[in-house]
Design a protein around this motif. Sequence first.
Motif, PDB file in Angstrom:
ATOM      1  N   VAL A 158       0.867  -1.178   0.000  1.00 29.88           N
ATOM      2  CA  VAL A 158       0.000   0.000   0.000  1.00 29.88           C
ATOM      3  C   VAL A 158       0.903   1.226   0.000  1.00 29.88           C
ATOM      4  O   VAL A 158       1.717   1.412   0.903  1.00 29.88           O
ATOM      5  N   LEU A 159       0.779   2.028  -1.038  1.00 32.13           N
ATOM      6  CA  LEU A 159       1.545   3.257  -1.133  1.00 32.13           C
ATOM      7  C   LEU A 159       0.673   4.414  -0.667  1.00 32.13           C
ATOM      8  O   LEU A 159      -0.425   4.611  -1.199  1.00 32.13           O
ATOM      9  N   PRO A 160       1.138   5.182   0.304  1.00 29.65           N
ATOM     10  CA  PRO A 160       0.347   6.324   0.760  1.00 29.65           C
ATOM     11  C   PRO A 160       0.315   7.423  -0.307  1.00 29.65           C
ATOM     12  O   PRO A 160       1.178   7.477  -1.188  1.00 29.65           O
ATOM     13  N   ASN A 161      -0.676   8.288  -0.218  1.00 25.66           N
ATOM     14  CA  ASN A 161      -0.819   9.395  -1.172  1.00 25.66           C
ATOM     15  C   ASN A 161       0.352  10.362  -1.139  1.00 25.66           C
ATOM     16  O   ASN A 161       0.551  11.128  -2.080  1.00 25.66           O
ATOM     17  N   SER A 162       1.126  10.336  -0.072  1.00 20.81           N
ATOM     18  CA  SER A 162       2.254  11.259   0.065  1.00 20.81           C
ATOM     19  C   SER A 162       3.422  10.920  -0.870  1.00 20.81           C
ATOM     20  O   SER A 162       4.279  11.759  -1.121  1.00 20.81           O
ATOM     21  N   VAL A 163       3.466   9.692  -1.405  1.00 21.45           N
ATOM     22  CA  VAL A 163       4.579   9.284  -2.277  1.00 21.45           C
ATOM     23  C   VAL A 163       4.513  10.078  -3.577  1.00 21.45           C
ATOM     24  O   VAL A 163       3.507  10.076  -4.277  1.00 21.45           O
ATOM     25  N   LYS A 164       5.613  10.763  -3.872  1.00 22.50           N
ATOM     26  CA  LYS A 164       5.713  11.589  -5.089  1.00 22.50           C
ATOM     27  C   LYS A 164       6.616  10.969  -6.140  1.00 22.50           C
ATOM     28  O   LYS A 164       6.455  11.192  -7.324  1.00 22.50           O
TER      29      LYS A 164
END
Length: 181
Positions: free
Chosen positions: A160-166
């Motif tokens: 699960v990748l959080p939305n914060s990953v850019k």
Amino acid sequence: PDSIVEIGDCAFEKCTSLKYITLPENIKEIKGGTFYDCKSLETIKLPNKVNIIDKNAFAYCISLESIFIPNSVTKIMDGAFMCCKSLKAITIPKGVSKIGEDAFADCSSLRKITIPQKVSKINNGTFYGCSSLEEVNIPEEGTEIGKDAFFFCDSMESLVLPNSVKRIKKSAFFGCLSLKR
């Protein structure tokens, strides 16, 4: 003895018969290569004052099964536990803000790791070749997953990748053969 306040770089490097060691409580840093290639070292408890585990401190300790990392630790530097092939689980304290490149590379028995919230970047090769790694939690504040970060973590089934990953760098999940979602 408790009078020891510092153990220098590579102090016990290649002490291949060393199985156990009790470190003095006054040690604040595990210096670079301190236990590098101590092939027989099985377990170690770090003193409560340690705040940095430096570069390659425990690299190639292939028999190391467990290590207690105290809450005082804030940085785990490059290659700190690289090729600790018997290490199955590790608890990283909440105060850790940096995990260096290749810190756990080729820890082929490592099954689970929780990355503290303060870690914003999964550095290059951090979990490279952790072929038994099934579960990893990316911090909610994580912004970047470095090159080869999870290269050939072929037991990892979900992520699960959080939305914060850019940014997800080159080959970050290359060879994650079991990754389904």
